[in-house]
Enzyme design. Structure first.
Site, PDB file in Angstrom:
ATOM      1  N   ASP A 299      -2.513   5.494  -3.204  1.00 38.18           N
ATOM      2  CA  ASP A 299      -1.827   4.388  -2.464  1.00 38.18           C
ATOM      3  C   ASP A 299      -1.235   3.821  -3.723  1.00 38.18           C
ATOM      4  OD1 ASP A 299      -3.437   5.520  -0.284  1.00 38.18           O
ATOM      5  OD2 ASP A 299      -3.984   3.305   0.120  1.00 38.18           O
TER       6      ASP A 299
ATOM      7  N   HIS B 231      -7.151  -0.590  -4.174  1.00 33.84           N
ATOM      8  CA  HIS B 231      -6.201  -1.229  -4.303  1.00 33.84           C
ATOM      9  C   HIS B 231      -7.227  -2.218  -6.002  1.00 33.84           C
ATOM     10  CE1 HIS B 231      -4.973  -0.321  -0.066  1.00 33.84           C
ATOM     11  NE2 HIS B 231      -4.354   0.704  -0.963  1.00 33.84           N
TER      12      HIS B 231
ATOM     13  N   SER C 271     -12.541  -7.301   0.343  1.00 37.44           N
ATOM     14  CA  SER C 271     -13.958  -8.116   0.035  1.00 37.44           C
ATOM     15  C   SER C 271     -13.006 -10.042  -0.328  1.00 37.44           C
ATOM     16  CB  SER C 271     -14.172  -7.899  -1.162  1.00 37.44           C
ATOM     17  OG  SER C 271     -13.651  -8.841  -2.017  1.00 37.44           O
TER      18      SER C 271
ATOM     19  N   ASP D  18      -5.114  -4.784  -7.418  1.00 40.68           N
ATOM     20  CA  ASP D  18      -4.078  -6.266  -7.023  1.00 40.68           C
ATOM     21  C   ASP D  18      -5.030  -7.081  -6.332  1.00 40.68           C
ATOM     22  OD1 ASP D  18      -4.284  -4.704  -4.368  1.00 40.68           O
ATOM     23  OD2 ASP D  18      -1.737  -5.588  -3.961  1.00 40.68           O
TER      24      ASP D  18
ATOM     25  N   CYS E 282      -0.662  -8.037  -1.653  1.00 43.77           N
ATOM     26  CA  CYS E 282      -0.851  -6.711  -0.462  1.00 43.77           C
ATOM     27  C   CYS E 282       0.093  -6.850   1.243  1.00 43.77           C
ATOM     28  CB  CYS E 282      -1.875  -7.112   0.449  1.00 43.77           C
ATOM     29  SG  CYS E 282      -3.208  -6.383  -0.658  1.00 43.77           S
TER      30      CYS E 282
ATOM     31  N   ASP F 276       0.974  -1.501  -0.371  1.00 44.95           N
ATOM     32  CA  ASP F 276       0.355  -0.022   0.096  1.00 44.95           C
ATOM     33  C   ASP F 276       0.309   0.893  -0.530  1.00 44.95           C
ATOM     34  OD1 ASP F 276      -1.994  -1.934   0.616  1.00 44.95           O
ATOM     35  OD2 ASP F 276      -2.516  -1.108   2.454  1.00 44.95           O
TER      36      ASP F 276
END
EC number: 2.1.4.1
Length: 423
Positions: A254, A303, A355, A305, A407, A170
């Site tokens: 980020d 984000h 998620s 990815d 991440c 991040d």
């Protein structure tokens, strides 16, 4: 690079001293000689200073510890985050915009406190096992400094507690031999860079480039304080209209909203990355790199990815629930678009900051090896059909903090060269 101009006592200085000596006679000859000698000494000192300055601008060493151009070249060194002392962020407008309503009571109750102790202990154990497996695969592993993220801090514009040092993806992005610190957009992440400074300073001393993007003030003007969020449908509508909780008051981004494919880097405008931040990166990386904006049918863009993960030259995982609006760009370039299977993580597993699609948030060790969750059998089979062997590690509890393998890591060095995959 700041240069220091060297001042030297040249022939005119010597002539002037000779003239003074002849006019004043022998009574001051000694003074003239001493002055001339002093001038020569100053000249020598100046030359030495120039030599030191030239040394500071020497080319980077061939064995620079930082070198990565894409997401799939053979991995040699990686930073892996820490779950220790992770804190629930205060329930501010930018946190609300990036989380789902079923978790809002959790943030309202525990904001500023540590995440549940038992859960953190399990996450710490999982990440330790992940680090051990990476080492067994021949990868050098670096870890950020442990920090107490519960400490309250105050700036002229806001006050907050911290979040964690769990997700280096991040805050850090490596482009070639340069490591870039992202400015971030959550107030709870304002001082997150401190956990990585020991590592970054070491890389810098050993030859890497080190850039810190402009730090935002995170004043109220950076956020739409009246951002209307009541349902997923609201989010879909707002995202489709290009409306996000972050404004264009100042640059913010980020690093995890960017993904690399050699000379081409793809980024999304999200709840934490604004157009000013993207433009800063575009200007900073030009002309060697091209930054492309992509977008998705995503009610909560934050984000890239777990939505669009490039896993090899000409190979990308594309989330079927969040289709890419610019997918033809990749198809025309001859890329293979792979649709990952639906994740099987149980509905009752806490995912406070993400998620289920962390199943596709994988880390490539090279083109033929991938680190994937041990519980996600369907995506393991998908990789095997692609001829990619899977390295299985369970990080379900670590997932709860908002990240998968991609991440939780920042690949510092991959063995490869800068190439173009779209020309």
């Amino acid at each position: 690079m700041l240069r220091v101009r060297c001042l030297r006592g040249g022939s005119r200085g010597a002539e002037a001293l000779h003239y003074i000596g002849s006019r004043l006679g022998r009574t001051v000859t000694g003074w003239v000689q001493r002055t001339f000698q002093s001038t020569q000494a100053a000249t020598a000192s100046s030359r030495n200073s120039c030599a030191a300055d030239d040394k500071a601008t020497d080319p980077l060493p061939k064995d620079c510890p930082v070198s990565s151009f894409n997401e799939w070249d053979p991995l040699e060194e990686v930073i892996v985050g820490r779950a220790e002392n992770a804190c629930v962020p205060p329930f501010t407008v930018e946190v609300k915009a990036n989380t789902y309503d079923k978790h809002w009571p959790f943030y309202q109750k525990y904001g500023g406190s540590y995440f549940p102790k038992d859960h953190l202990q399990k996450a710490v154990a999982e990440i330790e096992e992940m680090c051990n497996i990476l080492k067994m695969e021949g990868v050098t592993v670096r870890r950020p400094d442990p920090i107490d993220w519960s400490l309250k801090y105050k700036t002229p514009d806001f006050e907050s507690t911290g979040l964690y040092g769990a997700m280096p993806r991040d805050i850090l992005i490596v482009v070639g031999n340069e490591i870039i610190e992202a400015p971030m957009a959550w107030r709870a992440r304002f001082f997150e860079y401190r956990a990585y400074r020991t590592i970054i300073k070491d890389y810098f001393r050993r030859g890497a480039k080190w850039t810190t993007a402009p730090k935002p003030t995170m004043a109220d003007e950076l956020y739409d304080q009246d951002y209307p969020i009541h349902s997923v449908e609201d989010r879909h509508k707002l995202a489709a209209q290009g409306k996000f909780v972050t404004t264009e008051f100042e640059p913010c981004f980020d690093a995890a909203d960017f993904i690399r494919a050699g000379r081409d880097i793809f980024v999304q405008r999200s709840q934490v990355t604004n157009y000013m931040g993207i433009e800063w990166m575009r200007k900073h990386l030009a002309p060697d790199y091209r930054v492309h904006i992509v977008s998705f049918k995503d009610p909560n863009p934050m984000h890239i990815d777990a939505t669009f993960n490039i896993i090899g030259p000409g190979l990308v995982l594309s989330n079927p629930d969040r289709p890419c609006h610019q997918i033809d760009l990749f198809k025309k370039a001859g890329w293979t678009i792979v649709t990952p299977p639906t994740p099987i993580i149980p509905d009752d597993h806490p995912l406070w900051m993400s998620s289920k699609w962390l199943s596709m948030n994988v880390l490539m060790l090279d083109e033929k090896r991938v680190m994937v969750d041990a519980n996600e059998v369907p995506i393991q089979k998908m990789f095997e059909k692609l001829g990619i062997s899977t390295i299985k590690v369970s990080i379900r509890n670590a997932n709860s903090l908002g990240g998968g393998f991609h991440c939780w890591t920042c690949d510092v060095r991959r063995r490869g060269t800068l190439q173009s995959y779209f020309d």
